[in-house]
Design a protein around this motif. Sequence first.
Motif, PDB file in Angstrom:
ATOM      1  N   GLU A  14       0.814  -1.216   0.000  1.00 45.02           N
ATOM      2  CA  GLU A  14       0.000   0.000   0.000  1.00 45.02           C
ATOM      3  C   GLU A  14       0.849   1.269   0.000  1.00 45.02           C
ATOM      4  N   ILE A  24      -5.732   5.470  -4.579  1.00 41.27           N
ATOM      5  CA  ILE A  24      -5.765   4.016  -4.767  1.00 41.27           C
ATOM      6  C   ILE A  24      -7.143   3.574  -5.235  1.00 41.27           C
ATOM      7  N   TYR A  55      -7.371   1.694  -8.872  1.00 37.30           N
ATOM      8  CA  TYR A  55      -7.305   0.232  -8.783  1.00 37.30           C
ATOM      9  C   TYR A  55      -8.630  -0.395  -8.371  1.00 37.30           C
ATOM     10  N   VAL A  72      -9.673  -4.042  -6.269  1.00 35.76           N
ATOM     11  CA  VAL A  72      -9.087  -5.102  -5.438  1.00 35.76           C
ATOM     12  C   VAL A  72      -9.453  -6.458  -6.018  1.00 35.76           C
ATOM     13  N   LEU A  74      -3.951  -5.489  -6.379  1.00 40.95           N
ATOM     14  CA  LEU A  74      -4.508  -4.285  -6.992  1.00 40.95           C
ATOM     15  C   LEU A  74      -4.341  -4.365  -8.503  1.00 40.95           C
TER      16      LEU A  74
END
Length: 376
Positions: free
Chosen positions: A152, A271, A275, A277, A293
């Motif tokens: 991350e 994020i 992206y 998940v 991601l």
Amino acid sequence: MCIQCCLKSLTGIDVKSLKNKKLIKKAIQSLNDLTPEELTKITHVCGTHEMTVSRFGIRSIIPKTIEVIPGPGCPVCVCPSYEIDLAIKLAKEGKIITTFGDMLKVPASKESLAEMKQEGEDIRVVYSPQDALKIARNNPQKEIVFLAIGFETSAPMTAAVLLDNPPENFSLISAHRLTVPAMELLLKEETRKTKGFICPGHVSTIIGLNPYYPFSEKYGMPCVISGFEAIDVLIGLVQIIKMIKQKKPSVINEYARAVKPEGNLKALKIIEEVYTVVDANWRGIGTISKSGLSLKKEFNAFDAEKKFDVHIDNSVDIHPGCRCHEVMLGNILPPECKLFLKNCTPEQPIGPCMVSHEGTCSIFARYGSKNFLRFE
């Protein structure tokens, strides 16, 4: 000074307090006073934490019933061969491959990026995604592919590049992984019997405290977000052992001088914008649910795998004799692998954990004698 006062003293940016011998001795004494009767395994999932533990010989000075276990905390190590194989295939097709220096020597299925570079392929080391973007803008006639790795902490930097109007000749391979799902996997490992987590400091600056609360509330697992000085780790261990003894699991932010409870909201927003998940493969460990991601559909033009329609049919993550997957799961320590510092060395690595400076095997190769004091 009590250990709680030690903790409060580290919330400010006082570098001298981080090196204060009195605080360190107090933390060690507190651990000795709290020595558990039964073997208590505490896991971390950060390569930099393992660097601290090994470099300062923390395993050799804490009570024998406290065992600090390294988990899958090195993004280079967990990157599966598939992503590297993709980069190698694209390099052979004439694309310029850019990535971080640690990735070059990581063994893929048959060869490494370093070997491809030696054979004349255009593979370049960059220090940030922005460097790769600059190469793309300076070479409009060439296709530039960035092999993006990291947890991350580095994912927002890659995302920011895609939001910076990148040129059409830029694309990337997303090998970003998420830490918390891997921590959940570790709880299912029967051989580990983890009693608490030292949570990753760098990652926590992005995600904050909230993702860790299910560990304490659902699993009864004490969690301490720790910094990277010896005193940080020692105080983290003290706090975990205290919570275990008091049977009051919670989430403690020892690294409050850098980690905000809410994390970095701007980074989290970036994020989320770029992206999606997905389930993702971790080298030698297998697929971990919701741990990767992948680029959202609106960024397909910059997804190298889709853009160039490339695919690898058979990738090999773990080569014969290599036990990196067991090291990453914390089931063994590097000296228990027969290849360690024999066939597998930092100069000629067989497994990924011997490559990166954050890899457990590489760290043990540098500072191992301080760890062997405990594990001989």
